[in-house]
Design a protein around this motif. Structure first.
Motif, PDB file in Angstrom:
ATOM      1  N   PRO A  17     -57.678 -47.834 -29.047  1.00  0.00           N
ATOM      2  CA  PRO A  17     -56.528 -46.776 -29.125  1.00  0.00           C
ATOM      3  C   PRO A  17     -56.346 -46.451 -30.811  1.00  0.00           C
ATOM      4  O   PRO A  17     -56.714 -47.534 -31.420  1.00  0.00           O
ATOM      5  CB  PRO A  17     -55.688 -47.075 -28.394  1.00  0.00           C
ATOM      6  N   SER A  18     -56.186 -45.158 -31.140  1.00  0.00           N
ATOM      7  CA  SER A  18     -55.757 -45.045 -32.513  1.00  0.00           C
ATOM      8  C   SER A  18     -54.293 -44.766 -32.611  1.00  0.00           C
ATOM      9  O   SER A  18     -53.641 -44.357 -31.744  1.00  0.00           O
ATOM     10  CB  SER A  18     -56.434 -43.718 -33.066  1.00  0.00           C
ATOM     11  N   PHE A  19     -53.766 -45.283 -33.909  1.00  0.00           N
ATOM     12  CA  PHE A  19     -52.393 -45.050 -34.356  1.00  0.00           C
ATOM     13  C   PHE A  19     -52.464 -43.436 -34.630  1.00  0.00           C
ATOM     14  O   PHE A  19     -53.215 -43.114 -35.594  1.00  0.00           O
ATOM     15  CB  PHE A  19     -51.732 -45.759 -35.505  1.00  0.00           C
ATOM     16  N   SER A  20     -51.696 -42.412 -33.849  1.00  0.00           N
ATOM     17  CA  SER A  20     -51.890 -41.115 -34.247  1.00  0.00           C
ATOM     18  C   SER A  20     -50.339 -40.553 -34.549  1.00  0.00           C
ATOM     19  O   SER A  20     -49.403 -40.946 -33.749  1.00  0.00           O
ATOM     20  CB  SER A  20     -52.626 -40.297 -33.212  1.00  0.00           C
ATOM     21  N   VAL A  21     -50.320 -39.815 -35.541  1.00  0.00           N
ATOM     22  CA  VAL A  21     -48.973 -39.115 -35.816  1.00  0.00           C
ATOM     23  C   VAL A  21     -48.956 -37.612 -35.688  1.00  0.00           C
ATOM     24  O   VAL A  21     -50.121 -36.917 -35.801  1.00  0.00           O
ATOM     25  CB  VAL A  21     -48.400 -39.685 -37.184  1.00  0.00           C
ATOM     26  N   PRO A  22     -47.927 -36.827 -35.261  1.00  0.00           N
ATOM     27  CA  PRO A  22     -47.830 -35.751 -35.242  1.00  0.00           C
ATOM     28  C   PRO A  22     -48.220 -34.857 -36.356  1.00  0.00           C
ATOM     29  O   PRO A  22     -47.435 -35.209 -37.600  1.00  0.00           O
ATOM     30  CB  PRO A  22     -46.606 -35.161 -34.542  1.00  0.00           C
ATOM     31  N   VAL A  36     -51.585 -51.051 -38.346  1.00  0.00           N
ATOM     32  CA  VAL A  36     -51.445 -49.587 -38.658  1.00  0.00           C
ATOM     33  C   VAL A  36     -52.025 -49.488 -40.120  1.00  0.00           C
ATOM     34  O   VAL A  36     -51.874 -50.126 -40.895  1.00  0.00           O
ATOM     35  CB  VAL A  36     -49.836 -49.052 -38.638  1.00  0.00           C
ATOM     36  N   SER A  37     -52.908 -48.335 -40.169  1.00  0.00           N
ATOM     37  CA  SER A  37     -53.698 -47.932 -41.504  1.00  0.00           C
ATOM     38  C   SER A  37     -54.821 -48.705 -41.805  1.00  0.00           C
ATOM     39  O   SER A  37     -55.338 -48.410 -42.668  1.00  0.00           O
ATOM     40  CB  SER A  37     -52.620 -47.957 -42.675  1.00  0.00           C
ATOM     41  N   THR A  38     -55.256 -49.786 -40.960  1.00  0.00           N
ATOM     42  CA  THR A  38     -56.465 -50.616 -41.442  1.00  0.00           C
ATOM     43  C   THR A  38     -57.475 -49.666 -40.917  1.00  0.00           C
ATOM     44  O   THR A  38     -58.783 -50.204 -41.342  1.00  0.00           O
ATOM     45  CB  THR A  38     -56.295 -51.955 -40.989  1.00  0.00           C
ATOM     46  N   PHE A  63     -56.543 -54.880 -44.427  1.00  0.00           N
ATOM     47  CA  PHE A  63     -57.837 -54.187 -44.221  1.00  0.00           C
ATOM     48  C   PHE A  63     -58.771 -54.774 -43.238  1.00  0.00           C
ATOM     49  O   PHE A  63     -59.107 -54.118 -42.384  1.00  0.00           O
ATOM     50  CB  PHE A  63     -58.350 -53.279 -45.418  1.00  0.00           C
ATOM     51  N   SER A  64     -59.030 -56.026 -43.648  1.00  0.00           N
ATOM     52  CA  SER A  64     -60.157 -56.766 -42.949  1.00  0.00           C
ATOM     53  C   SER A  64     -59.691 -57.074 -41.540  1.00  0.00           C
ATOM     54  O   SER A  64     -60.758 -57.586 -40.898  1.00  0.00           O
ATOM     55  CB  SER A  64     -60.706 -57.987 -43.885  1.00  0.00           C
ATOM     56  N   ALA A 115     -59.118 -55.317 -39.134  1.00  0.00           N
ATOM     57  CA  ALA A 115     -59.634 -54.285 -37.982  1.00  0.00           C
ATOM     58  C   ALA A 115     -61.204 -54.039 -38.052  1.00  0.00           C
ATOM     59  O   ALA A 115     -61.797 -54.282 -39.198  1.00  0.00           O
ATOM     60  CB  ALA A 115     -58.918 -53.067 -38.497  1.00  0.00           C
ATOM     61  N   ASN A 116     -61.551 -53.643 -36.912  1.00  0.00           N
ATOM     62  CA  ASN A 116     -63.174 -53.329 -36.949  1.00  0.00           C
ATOM     63  C   ASN A 116     -63.166 -52.037 -37.142  1.00  0.00           C
ATOM     64  O   ASN A 116     -63.650 -51.176 -36.243  1.00  0.00           O
ATOM     65  CB  ASN A 116     -63.638 -53.681 -35.512  1.00  0.00           C
ATOM     66  N   SER A 117     -63.112 -51.504 -38.628  1.00  0.00           N
ATOM     67  CA  SER A 117     -63.141 -50.083 -38.738  1.00  0.00           C
ATOM     68  C   SER A 117     -64.510 -49.869 -39.338  1.00  0.00           C
ATOM     69  O   SER A 117     -65.176 -50.670 -40.087  1.00  0.00           O
ATOM     70  CB  SER A 117     -62.281 -49.783 -39.822  1.00  0.00           C
ATOM     71  N   TRP A 118     -64.652 -48.480 -39.471  1.00  0.00           N
ATOM     72  CA  TRP A 118     -65.882 -48.006 -40.434  1.00  0.00           C
ATOM     73  C   TRP A 118     -65.994 -48.311 -41.896  1.00  0.00           C
ATOM     74  O   TRP A 118     -66.746 -48.205 -42.513  1.00  0.00           O
ATOM     75  CB  TRP A 118     -66.155 -46.480 -40.196  1.00  0.00           C
ATOM     76  N   TYR A 119     -64.468 -48.585 -42.321  1.00  0.00           N
ATOM     77  CA  TYR A 119     -64.045 -48.984 -43.888  1.00  0.00           C
ATOM     78  C   TYR A 119     -65.144 -50.333 -43.920  1.00  0.00           C
ATOM     79  O   TYR A 119     -65.762 -50.459 -45.292  1.00  0.00           O
ATOM     80  CB  TYR A 119     -62.850 -49.291 -44.269  1.00  0.00           C
TER      81      TYR A 119
END
Ligand code: NAP
Length: 533
Positions: free
Chosen positions: A210-215, A324-326, A486-487, A489-493
């Motif tokens: 799941p993602s953190f999403s804001v309106p 959040v934000s990672t 940042f590290s 999270a398993n992100s595309w970054y």
């Protein structure tokens, strides 16, 4: 068309925000340049990503070029967040207004670039089988250009329609009356899902993380506001140039852990109400302190509970295993509320992974699903994908793929050792994707054009980063990333979304303003870290 022995000063790869401005800038300084673009139109990201709901998460007035005051004044943005067709229209306008098209070759993919050390020239080969000689190459290929579709068993046997958000058909897709599956819940999925849900007969969303999403709280732009922005552009752009994000405001310096729970909640509420990802910068310690970050995560979880009627679905939609934000915060319109619709189902593929496709649809370990269409919102081989696509061979025939075997290595994100006269716009090791991309792109384009002017003025033929400078920069980029969350999270970054990709945090996380100062200081110091010959 390209003649067999054509030679230009600069070959630019890509006709998005970067390539268009690079071309304009080089022409202004009297260099000859050609742009190769694999699409059949200009626009880069905004040419390819035409999925329903595609919209920028940076506000219109700031997601625009600052180099031309006339352009700033004449273009009328219509919504708070620009939709894909409007941005594509803007970029087409730019191409016409600055007479760029005569130097852009569409439908032309660069397949190889080879450096000739005797002549200090690049040979650039295209998919049309032609070769062009260029003194310099600028890779303006974008950070999110190579779409990724996971390799599921039996995909070829699926009889329905298949789409990827990042290469959407130009004529659009009508999902009316169709049973649709969407795989992926990053920024693209989160924008497409509410739109597809509203149009299709039934939508199944396959979520792994799941993602953190804001309106977004998108709305038409008030003409009065736009007038004020236009009158204030010089100041606004100047703040953006110095800010950590390339946006015209400085983040809050207060720390989440220094204020009371009530003050924190008030701050989050007000930013949630205002809409957009500024909530990620609500406090300065959110990206470096897990405890602080947890407070924002808990706030977003509470918002999901408020919107989503079924508590078990709300639970599934809550990110729990990364700060959040990672991963990039998503900005949505009605995403969470979409799961209250009767025609929408959420499947957690962590619980029951996808095992493969057959003619009618796909199977997870727990169930079978039949579809008329499947949409892959599965992201990109980010930051390096488009750079490692062509066969780029530098000094001694070394391949860029080999030089970056353990992850990308650059000096300032602009240049890499062993590849003289080749520059990258928004490359790995630059702030790029952590900032307003247009600000980042303008800064790179201007730095590269100043650098080429310097080399030309000195009558030199070669510019190359030193190993020492590259090592130092790589160390600095890693060091800054290590100070953040940042590290975690398993992100595309980090390249974590592509099996087998080296796990290296690719963007520079020290802030855009600080990065610009470094680049300016390097230039003022006679291009420290480059050997010019
Ligand atoms: P993404 O953030 O990488 O999301 C891809 C999604 O697909 C993730 O949910 C991922 O799950 C899932 N996925 C990948 N492989 C899968 C598999 N084998 N099985 C199940 N799920 C799988 O890609 P994106 O949404 O295209 O966004 C990429 C970036 O583009 C964004 O972060 C943003 O920077 C930019 N973007 C911006 C906007 C905007 O301005 N509003 C819109 C779209 C995109 P995992 O997380 O588990 O890997």
């Amino acid at each position: 068309m390209m003649g067999a022995n054509r030679e230009v000063d600069v070959a630019i790869v890509g006709a998005g925000f970067s390539g268009l401005y690079m071309l304009h800038k080089l022409r202004q300084q009297g260099l000859s340049a050609v742009v190769f673009e694999r699409g059949n139109g200009v626009g880069g990201t905004w040419f390819w990503n035409r999925y329903p709901g595609a919209r920028c998460d940076v506000e219109s007035q700031d997601y625009s070029y600052s180099f031309s005051p006339e352009l700033e004044q004449e273009w009328e943005w219509t919504e708070r967040y620009p939709a894909q067709p409007e941005i594509l229209g803007y970029l087409n306008h730019v191409a016409d207004r600055f007479d760029l098209r005569r130097s852009i070759e569409l439908d032309t993919e660069v397949t190889a670039a080879t450096f000739d050390e005797e002549a200090n020239r690049w040979s650039v080969t295209t998919g049309l089988g032609e070769t062009l000689r260029a003194k310099y190459v600028v890779m303006a290929t974008g950070c999110l250009s190579n779409g990724r579709v996971p390799d599921f068993d039996g995909m070829d046997s699926f009889a329905g329609e298949v789409y990827h958000t990042g290469s959407w058909p130009q004529e659009g897709v009508d999902f009316t009356g169709k049973r649709v599956g969407v795989i992926g819940t990053g920024s693209s999925g989160i924008q497409a899902i509410p739109e597809i849900a509203a149009q299709s007969e039934h939508l199944t969303v396959f979520q792994r993380t799941p993602s953190f999403s804001v309106p977004a709280r998108n709305a038409p732009l008030d003409p009065q506001f736009l007038q004020e922005v236009k009158a204030d552009y010089p100041r606004r752009r100047e703040v953006a140039r110095r800010s950590p994000t390339g946006l015209p405001f400085l983040g809050n310096q207060a720390l989440a852990m220094d204020v009371t729970e009530e003050e924190r909640r008030d701050t989050y509420e007000s930013l949630w109400g205002a809409g957009g990802f500024r909530i990620g910068g609500a406090f300065a310690d959110l990206i470096v302190n897990q405890e602080a970050n947890d407070t924002l995560a808990a706030f977003i979880h509470s918002k999901i509970d408020e919107v989503v009627e079924d508590p078990s679905i709300a639970e599934k939609l809550k990110p729990r295993d990364y700060p959040v934000s990672t991963k990039r915060i998503c900005v949505d319109s009605n995403y969470y509320a979409t799961f209250n619709r009767k025609n929408v189902r959420l499947v957690d593929v962590r619980e029951s992974p996808i095992v493969g496709f057959d003619e009618r649809g796909l199977k997870t370990q727990a169930a079978e699903y039949e579809f008329d269409a499947v949409v892959f919102a599965t992201g990109f081989d980010a930051m390096t994908g488009a750079l490692l696509g062509p066969e780029i061979n530098g000094v001694n025939g070394v391949a860029l793929r080999d030089h970056w075997d353990a992850g990308p290595r650059t000096y300032l994100g602009l240049s890499t050792v062993g590849f003289p006269n080749l520059f990258i716009v928004a490359g790995p090791g630059s702030p790029s994707v952590l900032t307003n991309m247009v600000s980042a792109i303008e800064q790179h384009v201007e730095w590269i054009s100043d650098h080429l002017a310097h080399v030309e003025e000195l009558g030199l033929s070669r510019s190359e980063a030193t190993l020492e400078a590259e090592d130092g920069w790589v160390e600095q980029v890693n060091g800054i990333a290590d100070m953040t969350l940042f590290s975690n999270a398993n992100s595309w970054y980090l390249g974590a979304n592509v099996p087998g990709k080296p796990r290296v945090f690719m963007p520079y996380a020290g802030g855009f303003g600080a990065y610009r100062e470094t680049c300016d200081a390097v230039a003022a110091d006679g291009y420290r870290g480059f050997v010019l010959s």
